[in-house]
Design a protein around this motif. Structure first.
Motif, short mmCIF file in Angstrom:
data_model
loop_
_atom_site.label_atom_id
_atom_site.label_comp_id
_atom_site.label_asym_id
_atom_site.label_seq_id
_atom_site.Cartn_x
_atom_site.Cartn_y
_atom_site.Cartn_z
N CYS A 1 -6.13 -1.33 -0.72
CA CYS A 1 -5.84 -1.65 0.68
C CYS A 1 -7.07 -1.38 1.55
O CYS A 1 -7.92 -0.55 1.20
CB CYS A 1 -4.68 -0.80 1.15
SG CYS A 1 -4.21 -1.06 2.87
N CYS B 1 -0.28 3.24 3.62
CA CYS B 1 0.06 2.80 4.98
C CYS B 1 1.19 1.77 5.01
O CYS B 1 1.64 1.39 6.08
CB CYS B 1 -1.18 2.24 5.67
SG CYS B 1 -1.67 0.60 5.08
N CYS C 1 0.84 -1.20 0.00
CA CYS C 1 0.00 0.00 0.00
C CYS C 1 0.88 1.25 0.00
O CYS C 1 1.78 1.37 0.83
CB CYS C 1 -0.92 0.00 1.22
SG CYS C 1 -1.86 1.53 1.39
N CYS D 1 -7.15 0.36 4.04
CA CYS D 1 -7.13 1.77 4.46
C CYS D 1 -7.62 2.69 3.34
O CYS D 1 -7.70 3.90 3.52
CB CYS D 1 -5.71 2.17 4.88
SG CYS D 1 -4.62 2.60 3.50
ZN ZN Z 1 -3.10 0.91 3.28
#
Ligand code: ZN
Ligand code: PLP
Length: 411
Positions: A25, A12, A9, A27
């Motif tokens: 991802c 993150c 990612c 996130c």
């Molecule tokens: Zn991420």
């Protein structure tokens, strides 16, 4: 895939196994494919390349596919790189090359990503692929999938030019013309893909696509005998192309095929340049109106902004915004000096280069490659609007002579 380590990612840093149906991802960040360059260095040599067919699949060691995944049927890649001597002289640069990627099977650079989508969909065992697109991702997916016997569902904004829609219908796609802008088109495709579980070819969401797009810079490097130019100019919408171009250059640098990285020139439309604005101001990107006739880069909410911004910054790149008039002037200039017919978004990189030359930012010391990303036949209405109509007369030589005189044409 022995050449691929994992996907990571960009937001993150979380790591994912590189399965074929990978998307974003948890996130919300987009993923980047990470290679084992030590392994690739052992497997791929410049010598080995010499005997291979001129398609994007000649760089297989640098692509995220299994060794036994068949190359999809259409010939993607192998587009010409022309040295544009007259245009280079007019712009005042030392050397200029035009990479005409409008010569791909469905007439845009997007074929490189769509062929990759087809290869990965097959690895995933999927029968149906879907995407939303300003037009070229759509037509290239429809064509490449049709050739491979896969079904497609395709979402385009209602403003998509007729040439692209004609391609979609001819390739037998299920086409949904969304009454709204690209952002709304994307949102409908997203919920439909979730609802029916189709293989997702949406820009940036699928991390394999820009790995396909990067083959354009692998080709440019090989066509220049691995001697890289000072600058590489490209038009930017979602930012997958510019990020892919940079990824390919860095791949080649990592495996020792090139020893210099060009600076990127990110060209966007004056009426829609959220990525260039973020570079220019040093602030985060935020949405912008989609106000340009260059439909393929009318992207107010860029899906690949993180990777694109990183690529432009890492390359110490330049940003330039051009008006629709400047874009159409570049279309004509490429036509009259190179015999290359690009669609508006396809020539925006060249329009940006021209502007930077006029501003004295780029000059006679510099060497440049400008990528034409899509063919002009996709949008003939705008070309005719700006380049004008032919002389119109009956079968009469005297009238022809008059007409030549009126227009100051020397026969
Ligand atoms: Zn991420
Ligand atoms: C898609 C496209 C672009 C821009 O690519 P992004 O990945 O959206 O930045 C440029 N030119 C043409 C012709 C395109 O189809």
């Amino acid at each position: 895939m022995k050449n691929v380590r994992y996907a990571k990612c960009v937001n993150c840093g979380r790591i994912y196994e590189a399965v074929p149906s990978l998307t974003t991802c948890g996130c919300g960040g987009i993923l980047d494919i990470v290679y084992d360059y030590g392994y690739i260095r052992q497997k791929l040599t410049k010598e080995k390349l010499k005997t291979r067919p001129h398609t994007m699949w000649r760089y297989r060691e640098l692509l995220p596919v299994e060794e036994d995944t068949p190359a999809p049927p259409l010939r993607v890649g192998g587009s010409p790189l022309y040295e544009a001597q007259r245009l280079g002289k007019m712009l005042g640069v030392r050397k200029l090359w035009i990479k005409d990627d409008g010569q791909n099977p469905t007439a845009s650079l997007k074929d490189r990503a769509s062929a990759m989508a087809v290869a990965k969909a097959r690895e995933a065992g999927a029968q149906i692929i879907a995407c939303s697109s300003t037009g070229n991702a759509a037509s290239s997916l429809a064509g490449n999938a049709a050739a491979a016997g896969l079904k497609t569902f395709i979402f385009v904004p209602e403003r998509a030019p007729k040439g692209k829609v004609a391609q979609l219908m001819t390739f037998g796609a299920n086409v949904i013309s969304v009454q709204g802008n690209y952002e709304e088109t994307f949102e409908l495709s997203k919920v439909a893909i979730e609802r029916w579980g189709w293989y997702n070819r949406n820009a940036a969401i699928n991390p394999y696509l820009s790995e396909g797009k990067k083959t354009v810079s692998l080709e440019i490097a090989e066509q220049l005998s691995w001697q890289m130019p000072d600058y590489l100019a490209i038009s930017v919408g979602d930012g997958c192309t510019v990020a892919g171009v940079w990824k390919g250059l860095k791949d080649l640098y990592e495996i020792g095929f090139i020893d210099k990285l060009p600076r990127l020139i990110s060209a966007q439309a004056e009426g829609c340049h959220p990525i260039n604005r973020a570079i220019a101001t040093g602030e985060a990107w935020y949405p912008m109106e989609e106000n340009t006739l260059a439909d393929s880069i009318a992207v107010g909410v860029p899906r690949n902004a993180d990777k694109a911004l990183r690529a432009i910054r890492e390359s110490n790149g330049l940003v330039v915004n051009v008006t629709d008039e400047e874009i159409m002037a570049a279309q004509r200039l490429l036509g009259t000096t190179c015999g290359v017919f690009g669609e508006p978004a396809g020539v925006t990189g060249t329009a940006g280069l021209k502007k930077l030359c006029e501003q004295g930012v780029i000059g006679e010391e510099d060497t440049v490659v400008s990528v034409v990303t899509g063919n002009g036949l996709k949008d003939v209405a705008n070309a005719i609007r700006f380049c004008g109509e032919p002389m119109r007369l009956p079968n009469d030589l005297d009238l022809l002579i008059d007409e030549f005189q009126k227009r100051g044409i020397q026969p």
